[in-house]
Structure formats: C-alpha cells, structure tokens
Design a protein around this motif. Structure first.
Motif, PDB file in Angstrom:
ATOM      1  N   THR A  88      -4.599   3.649  10.982  1.00  0.00           N
ATOM      2  CA  THR A  88      -3.475   2.756  10.721  1.00  0.00           C
ATOM      3  C   THR A  88      -2.181   3.498  11.021  1.00  0.00           C
ATOM      4  O   THR A  88      -2.176   4.717  11.207  1.00  0.00           O
ATOM      5  CB  THR A  88      -3.477   2.277   9.250  1.00  0.00           C
ATOM      6  N   ARG A  92       2.302  -1.361  13.116  1.00  0.00           N
ATOM      7  CA  ARG A  92       1.265  -1.189  14.137  1.00  0.00           C
ATOM      8  C   ARG A  92       1.318  -2.272  15.214  1.00  0.00           C
ATOM      9  O   ARG A  92       1.061  -1.991  16.379  1.00  0.00           O
ATOM     10  CB  ARG A  92      -0.116  -1.186  13.462  1.00  0.00           C
ATOM     11  N   SER A 121      -0.871  -7.133   1.640  1.00  0.00           N
ATOM     12  CA  SER A 121      -1.506  -6.408   2.740  1.00  0.00           C
ATOM     13  C   SER A 121      -2.989  -6.259   2.409  1.00  0.00           C
ATOM     14  O   SER A 121      -3.367  -5.503   1.510  1.00  0.00           O
ATOM     15  CB  SER A 121      -0.850  -5.032   2.917  1.00  0.00           C
ATOM     16  N   CYS A 124      -5.259  -2.462   3.198  1.00  0.00           N
ATOM     17  CA  CYS A 124      -4.004  -1.725   3.411  1.00  0.00           C
ATOM     18  C   CYS A 124      -4.211  -0.273   3.806  1.00  0.00           C
ATOM     19  O   CYS A 124      -3.259   0.401   4.201  1.00  0.00           O
ATOM     20  CB  CYS A 124      -3.141  -1.792   2.156  1.00  0.00           C
ATOM     21  N   SER A 125      -5.446   0.246   3.669  1.00  0.00           N
ATOM     22  CA  SER A 125      -5.732   1.635   3.987  1.00  0.00           C
ATOM     23  C   SER A 125      -4.762   2.559   3.231  1.00  0.00           C
ATOM     24  O   SER A 125      -4.543   2.372   2.041  1.00  0.00           O
ATOM     25  CB  SER A 125      -5.690   1.864   5.498  1.00  0.00           C
ATOM     26  N   GLU A 129       0.870  -0.070   6.363  1.00  0.00           N
ATOM     27  CA  GLU A 129       1.121  -1.496   6.598  1.00  0.00           C
ATOM     28  C   GLU A 129       1.885  -2.116   5.436  1.00  0.00           C
ATOM     29  O   GLU A 129       2.854  -2.860   5.636  1.00  0.00           O
ATOM     30  CB  GLU A 129      -0.206  -2.213   6.800  1.00  0.00           C
ATOM     31  N   ASN A 229      -6.758  -6.328  11.741  1.00  0.00           N
ATOM     32  CA  ASN A 229      -7.730  -5.262  11.976  1.00  0.00           C
ATOM     33  C   ASN A 229      -8.701  -5.084  10.806  1.00  0.00           C
ATOM     34  O   ASN A 229      -9.139  -3.976  10.503  1.00  0.00           O
ATOM     35  CB  ASN A 229      -7.018  -3.933  12.269  1.00  0.00           C
TER      36      ASN A 229
END
Length: 296
Positions: A88, A92, A121, A124-125, A129, A229
C-alpha cells in the motif's frame, strides 16, 4: 536473498497439491481470501519460515497445531498477518482520490453544523489509505468549520498497530501530493521517520475486522467507503456479498469506491453507478423512505 534466509528456505519441504489445497481451503474458510495456484510458492515460503520459527517439521504437524485449541487460534493470528499484508502507499490511486476530493468539497457546503463526514477505509493495511482520506478531510472540511472522522479496518493486528502509530519511512513522502505534505505530517529532520500530524491521528481510529464478518461491524451511515485492492482476493460471489453489505452501510448520497475491474457489472437497488473509465464508484440513492427513491 541473504545467506541465512537461503539456508533456511533450502530446508522447507515441497508443498504438494494435496497440502496446497488443504491450506488454501483453510485460508478461504477463515478469511474468505482465495489464494490462486500461482501463489503456491508464496504460501510455501510463508508457511516454511513460520514452521521453522515454531519448530514444526511438516505441513501436517503445523496444520494440526494451528487448528487445535486456544494456542492454535493465537498461532493462526500470527500466520494470517504473514499471509494477508498487501502493498500500500499514500494516495495510491490519484484518479479515485480526485473523485473523493470532489465529493468532499461538495459536502463541505452541505453538512450541517452538528454533522460529521464519515470515511471508512476497508482493508486499510498499515494506514496509508486511511490517512490519505484524513488529509482530504483536513484540507477541505476543517477550513469550512466542518468535522470528519476516519475508520480503518483490517484483519491483520500487526498492520493495525503500525497504522495507529502513524510513523512511516521518509521515502513514503514521494507518493504524497505537494498540497498534502504539510497537512499530513509533522516537520521532520533529514532521515527521520514521517509522523502523521496529531490532528489527523485524533480523527482516525483503527479496528480489526474480518471481512467475512462485515454484517456484524457496527459502522453505519458512512459518507465515503473506500474499498480498493481488496475484492480481488475473493471469489466473485463473495465480492458481491461484501459489496451488498457495504451498500447498506452508506449514508444516502454517500459514495462507495472500489478498484477498476474488481467487480464488473455490479448492480444494487440502493446504488447508482458512476460512469467513468478512470474510477469505479457508486452513489447511494437518496430516499424518502426505505426502498423508495426520492424525486429529483
């Protein structure tokens, strides 16, 4: 690959068809993610490294360990962190964020004094983001005297800890548009980590959510749901289920943004598709009552 890692991987047993299908099924059953056959080497490497760390000599032994009792549940959480963390970065998809910017600018003139614009989000990792969305809110809503809040959700506890810390490598700044650099980060000395501004961290929260359990997630009436994604890792029928739940969590007039090509020809009675070759997005129809579209 360095010498110790090369030596470790040379001892990893081959993941045969039977074992691959077994682990693939377990991952999909528990997370919904479908690991393609092309990623067998990734799965073998991830399993092999973890097996060496915990002293398991075979995939069968590790499978039994990970599916047995409370200790297995703890080990499963660790493995999921290894298998689901995706690449990420800030802003992006510039086209998608330009679409969000346009929407937020419009909402800045419409929100009431007691209203808060809600961003979500999904997947969101490590937080890039979510904080990108927060920067959009800070840029266009705060000067107008309007409030915003950002929620980031992910299945991985490791990346969520990173997101809450809000600290990133200096090279991450290369993806941040110039207009947002001062908004998003504290001033830094050369070589120091990037630190998200306190104002953005105070308006952002992060929570562990398994996307299979979205129906139990308490978030409602979201103005912006950003889910890029994420869907590509699921089967088509499950993508539809996920989007159906997200559609119901949108506020009337809210937007749902997904990745280009992630779900072609998706339709939902609550949503109107945005026709664009650069952005895949939907708007929740404004209604007078549940299921009845408002006249324009």
């Amino acid at each position: 690959m360095n010498q110790p890692l090369r030596a470790a991987m040379s001892a990893v047993p081959e993941l045969d068809d039977t074992q691959f299908l077994r682990w693939q099924s377990l991952l999909e059953e528990r997370t919904g993610m479908c690991l393609a056959s092309q990623r067998r080497s990734f799965l073998q490497t991830s399993l092999g490294l973890r097996m060496r760390e915990v002293g398991c000599d075979s995939y069968e032994q590790y499978y039994e360990r990970i599916t047995a009792g409370p200790s297995g549940a703890i080990e499963w959480t660790t493995l999921v962190d290894r298998l689901t963390v995706q690449e990420t970065r800030f802003f992006r998809d510039p086209d998608a964020f330009a679409f969000v910017e346009q929407y937020v600018q419009q909402k800045a003139t419409e929100l009431g004094a007691d209203e808060t614009l809600e961003f979500w989000s999904v997947g969101c990792s490590s937080g890039e983001e979510a904080y990108s969305l927060a920067m959009v809110g800070e840029r266009f809503l705060t000067p107008a005297g309007k409030r915003y809040a950002v929620t980031g959700t992910d299945i991985s506890t490791i990346v969520l800890r990173k997101a809450r810390a809000g600290r990133y490598l200096p090279r991450a700044l290369q993806w941040v548009p110039q207009a947002y650099a001062a908004i998003g980060f504290k001033p830094q000395q050369a070589g120091e980590p990037l630190q998200i501004n306190d104002e953005l961290r105070q308006r952002s929260c992060f929570s562990q959510v398994n996307i299979l359990n979205l129906a139990a997630c308490p978030l409602q009436s979201q103005h912006v749901i950003y889910c890029q994604n994420v869907l590509i890792y699921f089967r088509r029928w499950r993508r539809r289920e996920i989007l159906n739940v997200l559609a119901e969590r949108l506020a009337p007039g809210g937007i749902l943004v997904i990745g280009l090509g992630e779900m072609v020809d998706y339709q939902h009675p609550l949503l109107e598709q945005i026709h664009s070759s650069r952005v895949s997005a939907f708007v929740r129809k404004k209604t007078n009552s549940e299921g009845e579209s408002a006249r324009r």
